[in-house]
Motif scaffolding. Structure first.
Motif, short mmCIF file in Angstrom:
data_model
loop_
_atom_site.label_atom_id
_atom_site.label_comp_id
_atom_site.label_asym_id
_atom_site.label_seq_id
_atom_site.Cartn_x
_atom_site.Cartn_y
_atom_site.Cartn_z
N GLU A 82 42.24 43.27 23.11
CA GLU A 82 42.96 42.63 24.22
C GLU A 82 44.30 43.30 24.50
O GLU A 82 44.64 43.53 25.67
CB GLU A 82 43.19 41.15 23.90
N ARG A 83 45.06 43.62 23.46
CA ARG A 83 46.38 44.24 23.69
C ARG A 83 46.23 45.57 24.40
O ARG A 83 46.97 45.87 25.36
CB ARG A 83 47.12 44.42 22.37
N SER A 86 44.81 45.03 28.08
CA SER A 86 45.83 44.41 28.93
C SER A 86 46.95 45.39 29.25
O SER A 86 47.48 45.40 30.37
CB SER A 86 46.40 43.16 28.25
N ALA A 122 45.02 36.09 31.17
CA ALA A 122 45.39 37.32 30.46
C ALA A 122 45.01 38.53 31.30
O ALA A 122 44.01 38.51 32.04
CB ALA A 122 44.70 37.38 29.11
N ASP A 124 43.67 41.52 30.76
CA ASP A 124 42.35 42.13 30.66
C ASP A 124 41.28 41.24 31.28
O ASP A 124 40.41 41.72 32.03
CB ASP A 124 42.02 42.49 29.21
N GLN A 125 41.34 39.94 31.00
CA GLN A 125 40.34 39.03 31.57
C GLN A 125 40.51 38.90 33.08
O GLN A 125 39.52 38.76 33.81
CB GLN A 125 40.46 37.66 30.90
#
Length: 345
Positions: A82-83, A86, A122, A124-125
């Protein structure tokens, strides 16, 4: 993963040759195909007014992938978690805010994602959702914008084919929902990994990782590329024809040069540019693969000296990014321009 000096040189050539191809093609973008006798120069200009030896969105987005992966690794997070993802999205949004050229599909997705992020999603999502929404509204989403930036993924996953395959697909899907884009990135990234490790060009190396039906589709597409010239792929804004045009450029260069080396690299990039239309992107795609096979020392010096663009300070910064990805973390800079073999990775 410990690499030999030759493998390090090939890793160092991956991002640099991507940028060189990109900058070489920038002055010819959306122009007609050129005859084989026409000279190709790093002249700049084109529809977006890039400077001589200035790379475009292709390399800038690839640099953002590289720096986001390294930020995540330095923080003890995964390269495609995720990091990292994103960071790519927010990095691309920062780049797009000041860029001379943002692809229509990529720009649309990044704007949609920004609205979702403002609502608390978030990054990425938000991007995954925006890419799917763009696909559903447009009816298609297989532009070449994710393939053009995929080269750094290979460097971060030299030790894991499975990890590379998943990461290439996820990073593509941040902006490009359609399966053709996902698979093109996976196949090309697998070929770059193979080139770095083995010094060989094999764009079919990833086919066994596809299901039988899709593997046959791509095998046929590769066969067509090898029987054609780059100029035959006039719709090279579509990821499939961009893939085919880039591989055709490399395949014909190898046939002329006889072996992977300086001549094959030069001819590959010139062939890609002479194919016309989306010249910077096809040449950037070709550059990532031929650079991974031929290596940094084979790139013509006159294409390197003024190389520059958004996101990095030039050629040396791209070499360092490449080798940091291989190392799995940022390492101290080792002074002025040096061969990749002088980096103690």
């Amino acid at each position: 993963m410990k690499l030999s000096p030759a493998q390090l040189d090939r890793a160092a050539g991956t991002l640099v040759a991507t940028a060189v191809g990109d900058a070489l093609g920038a002055g010819y973008e959306f122009g007609p195909a050129l005859p084989a006798s026409a000279p190709v120069a790093m002249k700049g200009g084109g529809p977006f007014g890039f400077g001589p030896a200035e790379w475009t969105d292709d390399t800038s987005m690839a640099v953002t992938i590289a720096t986001s992966i390294l930020d995540a690794l330095d923080a003890g997070q995964s390269a495609a978690g995720e990091r990292s993802l994103s960071g790519m999205v927010t990095g691309w949004q920062a780049w797009a805010a000041e860029s001379k050229d943002v692809g229509a599909q990529t720009g649309s997705v990044l704007r949609r994602a920004a609205h979702l992020m403002a609502a608390g999603k978030a990054a990425d999502q938000a991007a995954f959702a925006a890419a799917r929404a763009h696909h559903e509204s447009a009816g298609r989403s297989a532009g070449n914008g994710s393939l053009m930036r995929t080269a750094p993924v290979a460097l971060a996953f030299l030790s894991s084919v499975a990890g590379l395959w998943e990461a290439a697909g996820r990073i593509s899907a941040l902006t490009h929902y359609e399966a053709d884009s996902t698979e093109a990135c996976q196949l090309w990234t697998a070929a770059i990994r193979h080139a770095v490790l083995e010094g060989e060009l094999d764009v079919r190396v990833g086919l066994p990782l596809l299901d039988d039906g899709r593997a046959e589709v791509w095998r046929s597409r590769i066969d067509v590329a090898e029987a054609s010239h780059p100029c035959d792929f006039k719709n090279n804004g579509w990821v499939v024809e961009a893939f085919q045009g880039a591989w055709s450029a490399i395949f014909r260069a190898l046939a002329s040069a006889g072996a992977v080396g300086p001549e094959a690299l030069r001819l590959s990039l010139e062939n890609a540019v002479r194919g016309g239309n989306d010249t910077d992107t096809v040449a950037a795609i070709a550059g990532g693969l031929i650079g991974a096979a031929a290596g940094y020392p084979t790139i013509p010096a006159d294409w390197l000296g003024r190389l520059h663009g958004w996101g990095a300070t030039g050629e040396r910064a791209l070499v360092k990014l490449s080798l940091d990805l291989v190392a799995g973390r940022r390492r101290p800079h080792h002074g002025p321009r040096v061969p990749a073999t002088d980096y103690n990775y």
